[in-house]
Design a protein around this motif. Structure first.
Motif, PDB file in Angstrom:
ATOM      1  N   GLY A   1       3.598   1.499  -2.838  1.00 45.85           N
ATOM      2  CA  GLY A   1       2.659   2.533  -3.303  1.00 45.85           C
ATOM      3  C   GLY A   1       3.304   3.918  -3.273  1.00 45.85           C
TER       4      GLY A   1
ATOM      5  N   TYR B   1       5.341   4.321  -6.366  1.00 40.14           N
ATOM      6  CA  TYR B   1       4.461   4.686  -7.493  1.00 40.14           C
ATOM      7  C   TYR B   1       4.086   6.174  -7.410  1.00 40.14           C
TER       8      TYR B   1
ATOM      9  N   GLY C   1       1.609   2.997   2.559  1.00 37.62           N
ATOM     10  CA  GLY C   1       2.401   3.065   3.799  1.00 37.62           C
ATOM     11  C   GLY C   1       3.118   1.779   4.143  1.00 37.62           C
TER      12      GLY C   1
ATOM     13  N   GLY D   1      -3.952  -4.451  -0.223  1.00 36.84           N
ATOM     14  CA  GLY D   1      -3.435  -3.077  -0.188  1.00 36.84           C
ATOM     15  C   GLY D   1      -3.636  -2.443  -1.557  1.00 36.84           C
TER      16      GLY D   1
ATOM     17  N   SER E   1       0.854  -1.198   0.000  1.00 34.75           N
ATOM     18  CA  SER E   1       0.000   0.000   0.000  1.00 34.75           C
ATOM     19  C   SER E   1       0.884   1.240   0.000  1.00 34.75           C
TER      20      SER E   1
HETATM   21  O1  KG4 Z   1      -4.205   0.610   0.724  1.00 35.83           O
HETATM   22  P1  KG4 Z   1      -4.251   2.031   0.260  1.00 35.83           P
HETATM   23  O2  KG4 Z   1      -5.575   2.537  -0.267  1.00 35.83           O
HETATM   24  O3  KG4 Z   1      -3.864   3.024   1.389  1.00 35.83           O
HETATM   25  C1  KG4 Z   1      -2.808   2.850   2.273  1.00 35.83           C
HETATM   26  O4  KG4 Z   1      -3.010   2.191   3.319  1.00 35.83           O
HETATM   27  O5  KG4 Z   1      -1.720   3.354   1.912  1.00 35.83           O
HETATM   28  O6  KG4 Z   1      -3.101   2.198  -0.846  1.00 35.83           O
HETATM   29  C2  KG4 Z   1      -2.896   3.407  -1.526  1.00 35.83           C
HETATM   30  C3  KG4 Z   1      -1.694   3.230  -2.432  1.00 35.83           C
HETATM   31  C4  KG4 Z   1      -1.276   4.520  -3.113  1.00 35.83           C
HETATM   32  O7  KG4 Z   1       0.128   4.654  -3.003  1.00 35.83           O
HETATM   33  C5  KG4 Z   1      -1.697   4.300  -4.565  1.00 35.83           C
HETATM   34  O8  KG4 Z   1      -0.889   5.007  -5.495  1.00 35.83           O
HETATM   35  C6  KG4 Z   1      -1.519   2.800  -4.713  1.00 35.83           C
HETATM   36  O9  KG4 Z   1      -1.984   2.280  -3.478  1.00 35.83           O
HETATM   37  N1  KG4 Z   1      -2.320   2.244  -5.825  1.00 35.83           N
HETATM   38  C7  KG4 Z   1      -1.785   1.626  -6.902  1.00 35.83           C
HETATM   39  C8  KG4 Z   1      -2.877   1.301  -7.760  1.00 35.83           C
HETATM   40  N2  KG4 Z   1      -4.027   1.711  -7.158  1.00 35.83           N
HETATM   41  C9  KG4 Z   1      -3.667   2.295  -5.969  1.00 35.83           C
HETATM   42  N3  KG4 Z   1      -0.523   1.351  -7.212  1.00 35.83           N
HETATM   43  C10 KG4 Z   1      -0.295   0.719  -8.391  1.00 35.83           C
HETATM   44  N4  KG4 Z   1      -1.266   0.385  -9.265  1.00 35.83           N
HETATM   45  C11 KG4 Z   1      -2.572   0.651  -8.992  1.00 35.83           C
HETATM   46  N5  KG4 Z   1      -3.529   0.315  -9.870  1.00 35.83           N
END
Ligand code: KG4
Ligand code: ZN
Length: 358
Positions: free
Chosen positions: A180, A183, A155, A286, A153
């Motif tokens: 994440g 990204y 974090g 995540g 995710s």
């Molecule tokens: O689990 P989440 O909603 O929140 C946290 O707990 O962080 O994850 C959000 C993260 C963000 O960094 C977002 O850019 C990434 O997940 N994310 C992705 C995609 N959709 C969301 N990363 C790569 N490809 C995706 N399709």
């Protein structure tokens, strides 16, 4: 201890406010098989704060907690109304208490405890990471144990050996940036907006993954690293002229080349862990688990090793209250509850459970 274990059906209200989404969910759980309860998400609402954080290129903690404060009551009432459910019908309330942004966690936790107190309902605090690890079970109740859980995710990036529900062993995690986060940072370097993951995912589909060569992170054991890869992307884009950096084919190629290396790193470590620990079922969870290329590649490459891959639909991969309601429901069914003195905790390992006191 309440006698909740005699209940075969439980309707759980879940609240998740650990970061930048105010998510409220109602999950109906059927415990006919208590070791693999069937669950149905009756309703879920998410009040997104993305527009507020967009100008900062990331989550601004103070803004996040204020947005939760504004949204939580209305979102909860609307969720109940749209589901045609009264709070009186709810058998238990679950809220995330750790880990996350402290000001954000406090809003959902305090609101959940207050509702439970006023309505005389059992309350349980849930670890956000335990929610993520169990999200695939919302729709696939009987994934066999042991399971290997990869949380990816904004974090977190971590691998867990899951021996049974509630029994998690940390195997490895990122030594710097989360997947994440990488990204999001690459998207920022390319001027693509926030959150970057879904944008990079989409653009990469039109790009050539071999256009630029980035070396694979070299990190021992079952750990991960993404900061070197992000720096390599920055060094590449720094060398480009402003015109070249804006060409859509160049942007797509950078996205595809970055993504290919990042995903290879995630897949190789996960398959290594599955082999070393002899685990046939891999769970992806995540926000990054929404990634289309990762889902496809992980399934293909895991199959060659005889492993199955289980991923929840995107709305249960990103932060969501259904996964919190699910985990809370399982503990409440076991007769566990949290005291209303339970506090929010910003950093907490998964095996350190502060919430079940009764
Ligand atoms: O689990 P989440 O909603 O929140 C946290 O707990 O962080 O994850 C959000 C993260 C963000 O960094 C977002 O850019 C990434 O997940 N994310 C992705 C995609 N959709 C969301 N990363 C790569 N490809 C995706 N399709
Ligand atoms: Zn999360």
């Amino acid at each position: 201890m309440r006698d909740s274990h005699y209940l075969h059906r439980m309707l759980i209200l879940g609240l998740e406010t650990s970061c930048d989404d105010t998510s409220i969910s109602l999950v109906d759980m059927d415990f006919s098989n208590p070791l693999a309860p069937q669950s149905k998400v009756v309703h879920q609402l998410v009040a997104s704060q993305t527009d507020w954080h967009q100008p900062f290129g990331g989550v601004f903690p103070e803004v996040a907690s204020r947005c939760h404060m504004e949204a939580i009551r209305h979102t909860t009432e609307t969720c109940l109304q749209q589901a045609g459910v009264s709070l009186k019908d709810v058998d238990g309330i679950a809220a995330t208490y750790a880990p996350g942004l402290i000001g954000s966690l406090l809003v959902g936790l305090t609101f959940g405890k207050a509702l439970a107190y006023a309505q005389k309902k059992p309350f349980i605090g849930v670890n956000h990471l335990e929610g993520h690890l169990n999200a695939p079970l919302l729709q696939e109740a009987d994934i066999p144990y042991p399971q290997l859980g990869l949380i990816i995710s904004g974090g977190h990036t971590a691998l867990y050996h899951i021996k049974a529900f509630g029994d998690y062993r940390f195997l490895g995690g990122t030594r710097d940036d989360a997947a994440g986060e990488a990204y999001d940072k690459v998207a920022k370097l390319l001027g693509l907006g926030y959150p970057g993951g879904p944008i990079v995912d989409k653009l990469a589909q039109q790009g050539n993954p071999k256009a630029y060569v980035f070396s694979k992170p070299q990190i021992p054991e079952l750990d991960f690293s993404f900061s070197g890869l992000k720096t390599a992307v920055r060094q590449l884009t720094d060398k480009m002229s402003p015109e070249k950096k804006q060409e859509s084919s160049v942007i797509a190629d950078v996205c595809a080349s970055f993504q290919e290396v990042a995903l290879t790193h995630l897949i190789e470590k996960t398959l290594k862990a599955a082999k070393e620990h002899d685990i046939p079922a891999i769970l992806l969870t995540g926000g990054v688990a929404c990634n289309s290329r990762l889902r496809q590649r992980m399934k293909e490459e895991a199959a060659k090793q005889g492993c199955s891959v289980h991923v929840a639909p995107p709305k249960y991969c990103t932060d969501n209250a259904a996964m919190i309601a699910y985990v809370g429901g399982r503990y409440l069914h076991l007769g566990k509850e949290s005291p209303l003195s339970l506090n929010a905790v910003a950093h907490l390992p998964l095996n350190q459970n502060l919430s079940h006191v009764r």
